[in-house]
Design a protein around this motif. Structure first.
Motif, PDB file in Angstrom:
ATOM      1  N   ALA A 120       0.830  -1.209   0.000  1.00 54.94           N
ATOM      2  CA  ALA A 120       0.000   0.000   0.000  1.00 54.94           C
ATOM      3  C   ALA A 120       0.862   1.255   0.000  1.00 54.94           C
ATOM      4  N   THR A 121       1.894   1.264   0.841  1.00 56.13           N
ATOM      5  CA  THR A 121       2.756   2.440   0.949  1.00 56.13           C
ATOM      6  C   THR A 121       3.533   2.679  -0.348  1.00 56.13           C
ATOM      7  N   SER A 122       4.102   1.612  -0.899  1.00 52.47           N
ATOM      8  CA  SER A 122       4.886   1.747  -2.132  1.00 52.47           C
ATOM      9  C   SER A 122       4.009   2.154  -3.319  1.00 52.47           C
ATOM     10  N   ALA A 123       2.817   1.568  -3.386  1.00 51.03           N
ATOM     11  CA  ALA A 123       1.903   1.919  -4.475  1.00 51.03           C
ATOM     12  C   ALA A 123       1.497   3.386  -4.400  1.00 51.03           C
ATOM     13  N   SER A 124       1.236   3.861  -3.171  1.00 50.52           N
ATOM     14  CA  SER A 124       0.877   5.270  -2.999  1.00 50.52           C
ATOM     15  C   SER A 124       2.026   6.171  -3.419  1.00 50.52           C
ATOM     16  N   ALA A 125       3.258   5.794  -3.055  1.00 46.98           N
ATOM     17  CA  ALA A 125       4.430   6.605  -3.416  1.00 46.98           C
ATOM     18  C   ALA A 125       4.629   6.668  -4.918  1.00 46.98           C
ATOM     19  N   ASN A 126       4.174   5.632  -5.627  1.00 41.69           N
ATOM     20  CA  ASN A 126       4.340   5.584  -7.079  1.00 41.69           C
ATOM     21  C   ASN A 126       3.112   6.067  -7.832  1.00 41.69           C
ATOM     22  N   GLY A 127       2.193   6.730  -7.120  1.00 43.43           N
ATOM     23  CA  GLY A 127       1.083   7.393  -7.783  1.00 43.43           C
ATOM     24  C   GLY A 127      -0.202   6.610  -7.915  1.00 43.43           C
ATOM     25  N   ALA A 128      -0.279   5.412  -7.322  1.00 43.44           N
ATOM     26  CA  ALA A 128      -1.528   4.651  -7.395  1.00 43.44           C
ATOM     27  C   ALA A 128      -2.612   5.365  -6.602  1.00 43.44           C
ATOM     28  N   SER A 129      -3.827   5.317  -7.094  1.00 40.74           N
ATOM     29  CA  SER A 129      -4.947   5.965  -6.409  1.00 40.74           C
ATOM     30  C   SER A 129      -5.376   5.115  -5.219  1.00 40.74           C
ATOM     31  N   LEU A 130      -6.097   5.757  -4.313  1.00 40.02           N
ATOM     32  CA  LEU A 130      -6.585   5.038  -3.139  1.00 40.02           C
ATOM     33  C   LEU A 130      -7.525   3.908  -3.560  1.00 40.02           C
ATOM     34  N   ALA A 131      -8.327   4.144  -4.593  1.00 41.76           N
ATOM     35  CA  ALA A 131      -9.251   3.113  -5.080  1.00 41.76           C
ATOM     36  C   ALA A 131      -8.490   1.901  -5.593  1.00 41.76           C
ATOM     37  N   GLU A 132      -7.383   2.130  -6.307  1.00 42.04           N
ATOM     38  CA  GLU A 132      -6.581   1.029  -6.825  1.00 42.04           C
ATOM     39  C   GLU A 132      -5.923   0.251  -5.695  1.00 42.04           C
ATOM     40  N   ILE A 133      -5.457   0.972  -4.689  1.00 45.05           N
ATOM     41  CA  ILE A 133      -4.836   0.315  -3.537  1.00 45.05           C
ATOM     42  C   ILE A 133      -5.864  -0.510  -2.772  1.00 45.05           C
ATOM     43  N   MET A 134      -7.059   0.043  -2.588  1.00 47.35           N
ATOM     44  CA  MET A 134      -8.119  -0.679  -1.887  1.00 47.35           C
ATOM     45  C   MET A 134      -8.514  -1.945  -2.641  1.00 47.35           C
ATOM     46  N   ASP A 135      -8.519  -1.864  -3.954  1.00 45.12           N
ATOM     47  CA  ASP A 135      -8.895  -3.016  -4.769  1.00 45.12           C
ATOM     48  C   ASP A 135      -7.856  -4.131  -4.647  1.00 45.12           C
ATOM     49  N   GLN A 136      -6.584  -3.757  -4.699  1.00 42.90           N
ATOM     50  CA  GLN A 136      -5.524  -4.767  -4.610  1.00 42.90           C
ATOM     51  C   GLN A 136      -5.465  -5.390  -3.213  1.00 42.90           C
ATOM     52  N   GLY A 137      -5.650  -4.563  -2.185  1.00 44.72           N
ATOM     53  CA  GLY A 137      -5.572  -5.054  -0.812  1.00 44.72           C
ATOM     54  C   GLY A 137      -6.886  -5.523  -0.233  1.00 44.72           C
ATOM     55  N   ARG A 138      -7.965  -5.391  -1.017  1.00 44.50           N
ATOM     56  CA  ARG A 138      -9.287  -5.878  -0.599  1.00 44.50           C
ATOM     57  C   ARG A 138      -9.785  -5.158   0.653  1.00 44.50           C
ATOM     58  N   TRP A 139      -9.471  -3.862   0.751  1.00 44.30           N
ATOM     59  CA  TRP A 139      -9.993  -3.065   1.856  1.00 44.30           C
ATOM     60  C   TRP A 139     -11.388  -2.580   1.492  1.00 44.30           C
ATOM     61  N   ARG A 140     -12.296  -2.717   2.389  1.00 45.74           N
ATOM     62  CA  ARG A 140     -13.667  -2.240   2.166  1.00 45.74           C
ATOM     63  C   ARG A 140     -13.892  -0.854   2.751  1.00 45.74           C
ATOM     64  N   SER A 141     -13.122  -0.525   3.764  1.00 47.63           N
ATOM     65  CA  SER A 141     -13.268   0.764   4.427  1.00 47.63           C
ATOM     66  C   SER A 141     -12.207   1.736   3.942  1.00 47.63           C
ATOM     67  N   VAL A 142     -12.650   2.911   3.505  1.00 44.42           N
ATOM     68  CA  VAL A 142     -11.711   3.944   3.065  1.00 44.42           C
ATOM     69  C   VAL A 142     -10.819   4.362   4.224  1.00 44.42           C
ATOM     70  N   ASP A 143     -11.415   4.536   5.406  1.00 44.34           N
ATOM     71  CA  ASP A 143     -10.634   4.958   6.568  1.00 44.34           C
ATOM     72  C   ASP A 143      -9.551   3.936   6.903  1.00 44.34           C
ATOM     73  N   MET A 144      -9.887   2.652   6.797  1.00 44.22           N
ATOM     74  CA  MET A 144      -8.899   1.617   7.093  1.00 44.22           C
ATOM     75  C   MET A 144      -7.767   1.641   6.076  1.00 44.22           C
ATOM     76  N   ALA A 145      -8.106   1.811   4.796  1.00 41.91           N
ATOM     77  CA  ALA A 145      -7.079   1.852   3.757  1.00 41.91           C
ATOM     78  C   ALA A 145      -6.166   3.066   3.939  1.00 41.91           C
ATOM     79  N   LYS A 146      -6.740   4.174   4.370  1.00 41.65           N
ATOM     80  CA  LYS A 146      -5.943   5.386   4.554  1.00 41.65           C
ATOM     81  C   LYS A 146      -4.880   5.197   5.630  1.00 41.65           C
TER      82      LYS A 146
END
Length: 452
Positions: free
Chosen positions: A396-422
């Motif tokens: 999640a951290t590396s993807a964010s650093a490389n410009g991945a959106s929060l939605a893309e990170i949530m999809d890959q990590g299977r997070w359902r909660s935005v707050d949890m993914a953040k």
């Protein structure tokens, strides 16, 4: 009025309250201060009890809701003299029937519940279903939380399965002195689950409970929960490079790359079966059968893209491990393949013998933690702070650093909660403070703002 007269008057008042409330009066010989404290504590509940019939009192007592509690009893801890007289003198309250549960261990049902065969039968089925609905870590947490609550109730004379929000609030207030707000909420969740398991209603949003939780949060604050130290992409490269060319190293290299790429929880990683992974031209497809946020087992497929560097290419690492696992399994002398191995349902990452032969036995989730820390030591990295969650948070951290959106990170990590993914990208997002970055660049360039 003499001291003796005062003592006799107080003793008579205490005996009167004890008779109304059906509790034991203070023992003979207690000091006047203790006697008056006891009277002060029980005067208001006794007044509330005077209008109740004998049948109503016995019914409340058999359900564990006696003596009655007031708002004061929720907010304050009773004095020592009171704690010794909390247990009601009703056999029905201290009479229990044990119900063995996998979720909470043995629950002692009050006789009013245990005598209802229909409720007991429903509770037994609820127990079986509840066991299937919770992850192993949740079960351990709930069982520990319930054990602490039951011990507290025994100490103060309360019935654990009482369904009384006032008692629960009193316990949470006591626990909040030692526990963080998140742990207090977990304690409440376990208590509510235990009540529902045996068919008892408990309103977790009752005003008495909500006020205690709100106060605990305001008192201690809600600082961000400490997250596992993430294995970032550059750290991952070092961990993988440090894996030796042994059976353990081949397995660990594949585990690191699959765990990072699929952002797995440690429990998900050790649960993977051989048939859950498929190597394709573009990368590896991983089927997650069940997870913390997918207790019903609907499953999800996650794609891990391959890398150009063969040292960090998940395709090459996984192929090498599966080749070793397959050849070793078939080469075992006089040991027939299991049905799971024939179907591909055997665990993908399994334990190894001292000679490197796959044993087929599932790894524990603790083995993932050990694997990451040992890889860090081999790479010359301080292992402190790394845990079984580090691969997941690292993606999640590396993807964010490389410009991945929060939605893309949530999809890959299977997070359902935005707050949890953040929570997982918070450390990276902090460094994206535009104002601070601008000032740092201006300072480096020697630019001044034109003011003193």
């Amino acid at each position: 009025m003499t001291t003796d007269t005062t003592t006799k008057t107080a003793r008579a008042r205490a005996d009167e309250l004890a008779a109304v409330l059906r509790i034991s009066p203070p023992e003979t010989g207690v000091g006047d201060d203790d006697l008056l404290a006891w009277i002060d504590w029980w005067s208001e509940p006794a007044e509330a009890a005077r209008g109740l019939s004998e049948g109503a009192i016995e019914h409340l007592a058999s359900g564990g809701w006696w003596p009655p509690a007031t708002a004061r009893h929720v907010k304050e801890v009773p004095p020592d003299i009171v704690r010794r007289t909390l247990r009601p003198n009703f056999p029905a309250v201290v009479s229990h029937s044990p119900l063995d549960t996998e979720l909470f261990g043995t629950l002692n049902l009050p006789s009013v519940i245990a005598d209802d065969t229909a409720i007991v039968r429903i509770a037994e089925r609820a127990n079986r279903l509840a066991r299937k609905s919770k992850a192993d870590n949740t079960i351990r947490s709930y069982r520990s939380a319930w054990k602490q609550f039951a011990l507290w109730c025994d100490r103060f004379g309360f019935e654990p399965l009482c369904g009384d929000p006032a008692v629960i609030a009193l316990h949470l207030a006591d626990a909040s002195e030692r526990l963080a707000p998140a742990s207090v909420r977990l304690r409440l969740a376990a208590i509510v689950a235990a009540h529902r398991l045996v068919g008892l209603q408990l309103d977790s949003k009752h005003q008495a409970i909500a006020s205690v939780l709100g106060g605990a949060i305001r008192e201690k604050g809600s600082a961000p929960t400490r997250q596992a130290k993430p294995v970032r992409a550059r750290v991952l490269e070092r961990l993988v490079a440090a894996c030796p060319d042994t059976a353990v190293g081949i397995r660990d290299r594949a585990m690191l790359l699959v765990g990072f790429g699929a952002a797995t929880r440690r429990s998900e990683l050790v649960e993977l079966r051989i048939n859950d992974v498929r190597i394709e031209e573009r990368g590896v497809l991983v089927s997650i059968r069940r997870s913390k946020t997918d207790q019903e087992g609907e499953g999800v497929v996650v794609a891990i893209h391959g890398a150009e560097d063969p040292n960090t290419d998940v395709r090459a690492a996984l192929a090498a491990w599966m080749d070793h696992r397959g050849r070793s399994s078939h080469a075992r002398r006089d040991v027939p393949l299991t049905d799971d191995e024939r179907r591909g349902d055997a665990h993908l990452f399994c334990a190894l013998s001292k000679t490197g032969r796959p044993l087929g036995r599932k790894l524990s989730d603790v083995a993932v933690v050990r694997m990451i820390k040992e890889a860090a030591l081999r790479a010359g990295i301080d292992p402190d702070g790394y845990s079984g969650h580090s691969l997941r948070s690292g993606l999640a951290t590396s993807a964010s650093a490389n410009g991945a959106s929060l939605a893309e990170i949530m999809d890959q990590g299977r997070w359902r909660s935005v707050d949890m993914a953040k929570r997982y990208v918070r450390d990276e997002e902090v460094w994206k403070n535009g104002a601070s970055m601008t000032m740092a660049r201006r300072s480096s360039a020697g630019t001044k703002d034109g003011h003193d």
